[in-house]
Design an enzyme around this catalytic site. Structure first.
Site, PDB file in Angstrom:
ATOM      1  N   SER A 138       0.920  -1.260  -0.245  1.00 59.49           N
ATOM      2  CA  SER A 138      -0.137  -0.126   0.015  1.00 59.49           C
ATOM      3  C   SER A 138       0.690   1.496   0.081  1.00 59.49           C
ATOM      4  O   SER A 138       0.414   2.317  -0.211  1.00 59.49           O
ATOM      5  CB  SER A 138      -0.794   0.107   1.207  1.00 59.49           C
ATOM      6  OG  SER A 138      -2.096  -0.387   0.990  1.00 59.49           O
ATOM      7  N   LYS A 145       0.190   3.345  -2.952  1.00 55.89           N
ATOM      8  CA  LYS A 145      -0.850   3.948  -3.145  1.00 55.89           C
ATOM      9  C   LYS A 145      -0.365   5.667  -3.292  1.00 55.89           C
ATOM     10  O   LYS A 145      -1.110   6.532  -3.837  1.00 55.89           O
ATOM     11  CB  LYS A 145      -1.878   3.650  -2.066  1.00 55.89           C
ATOM     12  CG  LYS A 145      -2.117   2.218  -2.314  1.00 55.89           C
ATOM     13  CD  LYS A 145      -3.302   2.055  -0.965  1.00 55.89           C
ATOM     14  CE  LYS A 145      -3.863   0.551  -1.310  1.00 55.89           C
ATOM     15  NZ  LYS A 145      -4.526   0.209  -0.006  1.00 55.89           N
ATOM     16  N   TYR A 155      -3.130  -2.354 -10.425  1.00 54.85           N
ATOM     17  CA  TYR A 155      -3.238  -2.282  -8.972  1.00 54.85           C
ATOM     18  C   TYR A 155      -2.304  -3.275  -8.429  1.00 54.85           C
ATOM     19  O   TYR A 155      -1.459  -2.983  -7.387  1.00 54.85           O
ATOM     20  CB  TYR A 155      -4.434  -2.204  -8.468  1.00 54.85           C
ATOM     21  CG  TYR A 155      -4.865  -2.325  -6.855  1.00 54.85           C
ATOM     22  CD1 TYR A 155      -4.415  -1.211  -6.238  1.00 54.85           C
ATOM     23  CD2 TYR A 155      -5.196  -3.503  -6.380  1.00 54.85           C
ATOM     24  CE1 TYR A 155      -4.360  -1.397  -4.705  1.00 54.85           C
ATOM     25  CE2 TYR A 155      -5.125  -3.654  -4.889  1.00 54.85           C
ATOM     26  CZ  TYR A 155      -4.609  -2.624  -4.075  1.00 54.85           C
ATOM     27  OH  TYR A 155      -4.613  -2.468  -2.872  1.00 54.85           O
ATOM     28  N   TYR A 163      -4.224   3.013   7.506  1.00 57.10           N
ATOM     29  CA  TYR A 163      -5.558   2.325   7.666  1.00 57.10           C
ATOM     30  C   TYR A 163      -6.392   2.762   8.783  1.00 57.10           C
ATOM     31  O   TYR A 163      -6.390   4.150   9.020  1.00 57.10           O
ATOM     32  CB  TYR A 163      -5.187   0.806   7.944  1.00 57.10           C
ATOM     33  CG  TYR A 163      -4.302   0.051   7.087  1.00 57.10           C
ATOM     34  CD1 TYR A 163      -4.675   0.058   5.831  1.00 57.10           C
ATOM     35  CD2 TYR A 163      -2.975  -0.272   7.510  1.00 57.10           C
ATOM     36  CE1 TYR A 163      -3.871  -0.426   4.872  1.00 57.10           C
ATOM     37  CE2 TYR A 163      -2.137  -0.881   6.657  1.00 57.10           C
ATOM     38  CZ  TYR A 163      -2.315  -0.668   5.324  1.00 57.10           C
ATOM     39  OH  TYR A 163      -1.440  -1.324   4.393  1.00 57.10           O
ATOM     40  N   VAL A 182       0.945  -3.483   3.719  1.00 62.20           N
ATOM     41  CA  VAL A 182       1.000  -4.790   4.559  1.00 62.20           C
ATOM     42  C   VAL A 182       2.189  -5.602   4.504  1.00 62.20           C
ATOM     43  O   VAL A 182       2.433  -6.592   4.989  1.00 62.20           O
ATOM     44  CB  VAL A 182      -0.077  -5.689   4.179  1.00 62.20           C
ATOM     45  CG1 VAL A 182      -1.506  -4.978   4.746  1.00 62.20           C
ATOM     46  CG2 VAL A 182      -0.289  -5.996   2.813  1.00 62.20           C
TER      47      VAL A 182
HETATM   48  N1  GLU Z   1      -2.254  -5.366  -2.332  1.00 58.96           N
HETATM   49  C1  GLU Z   1      -2.633  -5.212  -1.029  1.00 58.96           C
HETATM   50  C2  GLU Z   1      -3.852  -5.732  -1.014  1.00 58.96           C
HETATM   51  O1  GLU Z   1      -4.983  -5.445  -1.696  1.00 58.96           O
HETATM   52  C3  GLU Z   1      -2.533  -3.968  -0.480  1.00 58.96           C
HETATM   53  C4  GLU Z   1      -2.941  -3.951   0.773  1.00 58.96           C
HETATM   54  C5  GLU Z   1      -2.068  -2.824   1.591  1.00 58.96           C
HETATM   55  O2  GLU Z   1      -0.785  -3.003   1.853  1.00 58.96           O
HETATM   56  O3  GLU Z   1      -2.793  -2.347   2.439  1.00 58.96           O
HETATM   57  O4  GLU Z   1      -4.419  -6.585  -0.131  1.00 58.96           O
END
Ligand code: GLU
Length: 304
Positions: A64, A67, A187, A240, A258
């Protein structure tokens, strides 16, 4: 400030806790195999001074944290039009929750929950190969060639049912323009980029330099106003549904993933990255958060 000894101290004092708290992410099978007993931290100041300690040179899956950089590209391309389909409020729900998206008619709360990042990937896909662009941006920002971890990307595609559900729900609400497989591939591939702490600390350097490229000061990655907004979103939505706790304990704009990485920014001073794969119940690196808390306590660098 003697950053190198500060980072060495942090790693030394947290080392006895390695492997004792939290769990490595297992919703993506290829991530479940990463050893929990790792801790790295690196920083780069606005003047270009660097410091690194522990496993700062070991690459990991940025997940993430990507992002932040896809959002940066979308801001470059779309400016304020980006916000037609994405909100800017903390979600207070898990990063991959479907419930809020249904209530809010396919408009994700913010660009850092999965639905928001998928919506960003859709906007970038309308212009070209989104994952390749994120990879190119990151390579330019850290001044090194980077790679996608193909094994992690395939593993995400095979196990990404919840992300498929999020994308399908947004498509049903008319909020996704491109074919879902193409958007999800973009993604998953951006999430599967591998970087180490040193590279991420360098790459985030535009966020502490009011948008200026970390290695080419004459070049703006984003405007000053956009850099401020990226930092604001990191502070309010970047970790989060623990963004409040991060503001309380750390008080820096942060973006976690994550894979166990967390990027943090001290505006006008430095950018840093910490990595430790074992996650707490919110999906943030347990020791990463401890390390950041120690860093602000030792340096008194916090935005508050
Ligand atoms: N590719 C991971 C998922 O979609 C990213 C989640 C993350 O790092 O928050 O579960």
């Amino acid at each position: 400030m003697h950053y190198q000894s500060i980072l060495d101290d942090i790693v030394e004092s947290l080392r006895p806790q390695l492997g004792r708290h939290g769990e490595v992410a297992d919703h993506i099978p290829a991530l479940a195999r990463v050893p929990a007993e790792r801790l790295g931290i690196a920083l780069r100041t606005c003047e270009g001074e660097e410091a690194a300690a522990g496993d700062a040179g070991e690459p990991f899956s940025i997940q993430s944290v990507s992002k932040l950089f896809s959002l940066t590209l979308a801001m470059q391309y779309l400016g304020d039009d980006l916000w037609d389909r994405i909100g800017r409020e903390p979600s207070g729900d898990p990063f991959n929750s479907l419930v809020q998206l249904e209530f809010e008619q396919g408009i994700p709360r913010n660009p850092f929950i999965n639905a928001g990042a998928i919506a960003v990937a859709d906007r970038l896909t309308s212009r070209g190969d989104a994952a390749a662009e994120v990879l190119a941006l990151l390579s330019s920002l850290c001044d090194e060639e980077l790679q996608v971890d193909e094994e992690v990307a395939t593993s995400e595609m095979d196990a990404g049912y919840r992300n498929l559900a999020l994308a399908s729900l947004m498509k049903d609400f008319g909020k996704i323009d491109n074919p879902i497989p193409q958007v999800l591939e973009a993604y998953f591939r951006q999430c599967s980029i591998r970087m180490d702490c040193r590279q991420l600390a360098r790459a985030a350097g535009y966020l502490c330099r009011r948008g200026k490229h970390p290695y080419r000061p004459d070049e703006a990655v984003v405007t000053d106003r956009q850099a401020r907004r990226l930092n604001a979103l990191m502070l309010t939505c970047g970790t989060y549904d623990a963004a409040g706790e991060f503001a309380f304990r750390v008080g820096l704009p942060c973006k976690s993933g994550v894979g166990g990485g967390i990027v943090a920014v001290v505006p006008d001073r430095l950018s840093l990255c910490v990595w430790s794969p074992a996650l707490d119940e919110n999906g943030n690196s347990h020791l990463g958060m401890e390390a950041l808390e120690m860093f602000v306590a030792k340096t008194r660098l916090s935005v508050f």
